[in-house]
Design a protein around this motif. Structure first.
Motif, PDB file in Angstrom:
ATOM      1  N   LYS A 292     -34.884  41.564  11.020  1.00 39.03           N
ATOM      2  CA  LYS A 292     -34.610  41.796   9.425  1.00 39.03           C
ATOM      3  C   LYS A 292     -33.245  42.176   8.965  1.00 39.03           C
ATOM      4  N   ASN A 293     -32.476  42.695   9.952  1.00 36.60           N
ATOM      5  CA  ASN A 293     -31.018  42.898   9.656  1.00 36.60           C
ATOM      6  C   ASN A 293     -30.262  41.334   9.445  1.00 36.60           C
ATOM      7  N   CYS A 294     -30.534  40.749  10.607  1.00 41.32           N
ATOM      8  CA  CYS A 294     -29.683  39.350  10.448  1.00 41.32           C
ATOM      9  C   CYS A 294     -30.076  38.518   9.178  1.00 41.32           C
ATOM     10  N   GLU A 295     -31.524  38.338   8.839  1.00 31.35           N
ATOM     11  CA  GLU A 295     -31.789  37.977   7.519  1.00 31.35           C
ATOM     12  C   GLU A 295     -31.056  38.680   6.508  1.00 31.35           C
ATOM     13  N   ARG A 296     -30.972  39.852   6.364  1.00 31.19           N
ATOM     14  CA  ARG A 296     -30.149  40.512   5.034  1.00 31.19           C
ATOM     15  C   ARG A 296     -28.907  40.345   5.084  1.00 31.19           C
ATOM     16  N   GLU A 297     -28.138  40.148   6.502  1.00 30.98           N
ATOM     17  CA  GLU A 297     -26.846  39.833   6.671  1.00 30.98           C
ATOM     18  C   GLU A 297     -26.529  38.609   6.056  1.00 30.98           C
ATOM     19  N   VAL A 298     -27.319  37.635   6.216  1.00 39.66           N
ATOM     20  CA  VAL A 298     -27.036  36.365   5.724  1.00 39.66           C
ATOM     21  C   VAL A 298     -27.127  36.149   4.125  1.00 39.66           C
ATOM     22  N   HIS A 299     -28.516  36.744   3.925  1.00 41.80           N
ATOM     23  CA  HIS A 299     -28.506  36.760   2.332  1.00 41.80           C
ATOM     24  C   HIS A 299     -27.236  37.883   1.466  1.00 41.80           C
ATOM     25  N   LEU A 300     -27.085  38.662   1.875  1.00 47.24           N
ATOM     26  CA  LEU A 300     -26.012  39.489   1.220  1.00 47.24           C
ATOM     27  C   LEU A 300     -24.738  38.820   1.101  1.00 47.24           C
ATOM     28  N   ASN A 301     -24.482  38.316   2.405  1.00 50.27           N
ATOM     29  CA  ASN A 301     -23.099  37.783   2.304  1.00 50.27           C
ATOM     30  C   ASN A 301     -22.991  36.434   1.900  1.00 50.27           C
ATOM     31  N   ARG A 302     -23.965  35.828   1.405  1.00 52.72           N
ATOM     32  CA  ARG A 302     -23.843  34.610   0.629  1.00 52.72           C
ATOM     33  C   ARG A 302     -23.308  34.803  -0.651  1.00 52.72           C
ATOM     34  N   ARG A 303     -23.435  36.137  -1.257  1.00 52.06           N
ATOM     35  CA  ARG A 303     -23.127  36.415  -2.295  1.00 52.06           C
ATOM     36  C   ARG A 303     -21.448  36.107  -2.589  1.00 52.06           C
ATOM     37  N   LEU A 304     -20.740  36.244  -1.500  1.00 52.56           N
ATOM     38  CA  LEU A 304     -19.108  36.047  -1.426  1.00 52.56           C
ATOM     39  C   LEU A 304     -18.631  35.169  -0.593  1.00 52.56           C
ATOM     40  N   ALA A 305     -19.427  34.601   0.111  1.00 55.41           N
ATOM     41  CA  ALA A 305     -19.389  33.539   1.275  1.00 55.41           C
ATOM     42  C   ALA A 305     -20.224  32.778   1.295  1.00 55.41           C
ATOM     43  N   LYS A 306     -20.833  31.792   0.176  1.00 55.92           N
ATOM     44  CA  LYS A 306     -22.160  31.192   0.496  1.00 55.92           C
ATOM     45  C   LYS A 306     -22.144  30.083   1.490  1.00 55.92           C
ATOM     46  N   HIS A 307     -21.084  29.305   1.720  1.00 60.09           N
ATOM     47  CA  HIS A 307     -20.957  28.160   2.697  1.00 60.09           C
ATOM     48  C   HIS A 307     -20.841  28.574   4.189  1.00 60.09           C
ATOM     49  N   VAL A 308     -20.225  29.845   4.168  1.00 62.27           N
ATOM     50  CA  VAL A 308     -19.823  30.502   5.630  1.00 62.27           C
ATOM     51  C   VAL A 308     -21.041  31.033   6.446  1.00 62.27           C
ATOM     52  N   TYR A 309     -22.327  31.508   5.817  1.00 66.70           N
ATOM     53  CA  TYR A 309     -23.222  31.976   6.491  1.00 66.70           C
ATOM     54  C   TYR A 309     -24.387  31.036   6.554  1.00 66.70           C
TER      55      TYR A 309
END
Length: 332
Positions: free
Chosen positions: A62-79
């Motif tokens: 769940k944390n890995c999924e959340r990390e990807v989702h939240l970080n795509r706000r400011l680093a969409k193509h990185v995660y």
């Protein structure tokens, strides 16, 4: 399966589909990070603290999924997403396999190390255009993030609670920090809450509080042509429930600590102008004192990590933050 076995597997270049020439390994307080030629994989440690729980496979997923989702706000193509680590029928581990799931990793594109803001500051390669672009990315993020529902009294109380907790931690005799200085800094913050706490409440009334990044430091900002900001604090929403000015004050103090105070000041000034936020200077100074003390607390926490050997470096960093906080008290 023990984490040591997973780490040993992930250290090997032939464990990865792209067969990198080598794998760089970084150990943090909460994760193991593996860097191949083009990609980055992050494995969560199976730890549990008051503020996070990675102790089960389900929690780490769940944390890995959340990390990807939240970080795509400011680093969409990185995660890029999450990748399973599986135990195959032959008894071997495999990334992205179809066997028994034993863990999950976050997969990212690797960013150029020399374009991370902290490195660029130390090497003197940050341009005015770099600062302008980062400033705009952050101003847009804050301006278009929805307000969180938090009462003015609750917002103010959150600082009272954190200041109390920080005082207890920094006063612990194990750290041998200057007690008079710690007491003075905590007293200054409590005095602000007593005399000017309405400034905090006003921020909540104005709808300024958002779900922010939560850990906005120079090492998380990459100065590529379209700047990206990585590694948001994904594991606890409370820690991301912030006033943008608070978050930018934190960035400013970190830029100052590594020798570039003007960069943090310019980013904060750009935000205030872009969103027409006339935040009082007294409140900005309070935020900087508060954040510096909080960073001191986090620094001493690292000495309690059994994996950390260089305790003196962390204690020295804590004292640096306390000295910064003192300057903000005196000069604002």
């Amino acid at each position: 399966m023990r984490i040591e076995e997973k780490v040993a597997f992930l250290r090997k270049p032939d464990s990865y589909p792209d067969r990198p020439a080598q794998v760089e390994v970084i150990k943090t307080h909460m994760s193991w990070v593996f860097l191949t030629d083009r990609l980055v994989y992050k494995l969560k440690k199976p730890v549990r603290y008051d503020y996070l729980d990675f102790s089960t496979l389900g929690a780490r997923y769940k944390n890995c999924e959340r990390e990807v989702h939240l970080n795509r706000r400011l680093a969409k193509h990185v995660y890029l997403g999450t990748v399973p680590l599986t135990l195959e029928a032959d008894g071997g581990l495999k990334l992205g396999g179809e066997g028994c799931m034993v863990d999950w990793l976050v997969q990212m594109r690797r960013l150029p190390a020399d374009r991370m803001l902290d490195v660029a500051i130390r090497e003197g390669t940050v341009s005015a255009e770099d600062v302008r672009k980062v400033s705009q990315v952050l101003a847009d993020f804050y301006q278009f993030s929805p307000s969180l529902a938090i009462s003015p009294a609750e917002y103010r109380r959150s600082f009272e609670t954190d200041i109390r907790s920080t005082l207890v931690e920094l006063s612990d005799s194990r750290y041998a920090l200057p007690g008079v200085q710690v007491d003075r800094l905590m007293a200054a913050q409590r005095q602000f809450l007593t005399e000017q706490g309405d400034l905090l409440e006003q921020r909540a009334r104005e709808g300024r509080i958002i779900d922010a990044h939560g850990d906005l430091r120079p090492q998380h900002i990459c100065l590529i042509s379209a700047p990206v900001i990585i590694d948001c604090l994904e594991f606890n929403r409370q820690f991301r429930t912030l006033d943008p000015v608070d978050e930018l004050a934190y960035l400013a103090l970190e830029c100052e600590r590594i020798g570039a105070p003007v960069i943090g000041d310019q980013i904060l000034a750009h935000y205030k102008k872009a969103v027409r936020d006339a935040c009082p200077t007294e409140l900005i100074a309070f935020y900087m004192v508060f954040r510096a003390c909080l960073r001191a607390k986090i620094a001493v926490w690292h000495t309690m990590d059994h994996d950390v050997e260089d305790h003196q470096r962390w204690l020295s960093l804590a004292r640096t933050y306390l000295d910064q906080a003192e300057r903000y008290v005196h000069h604002g």
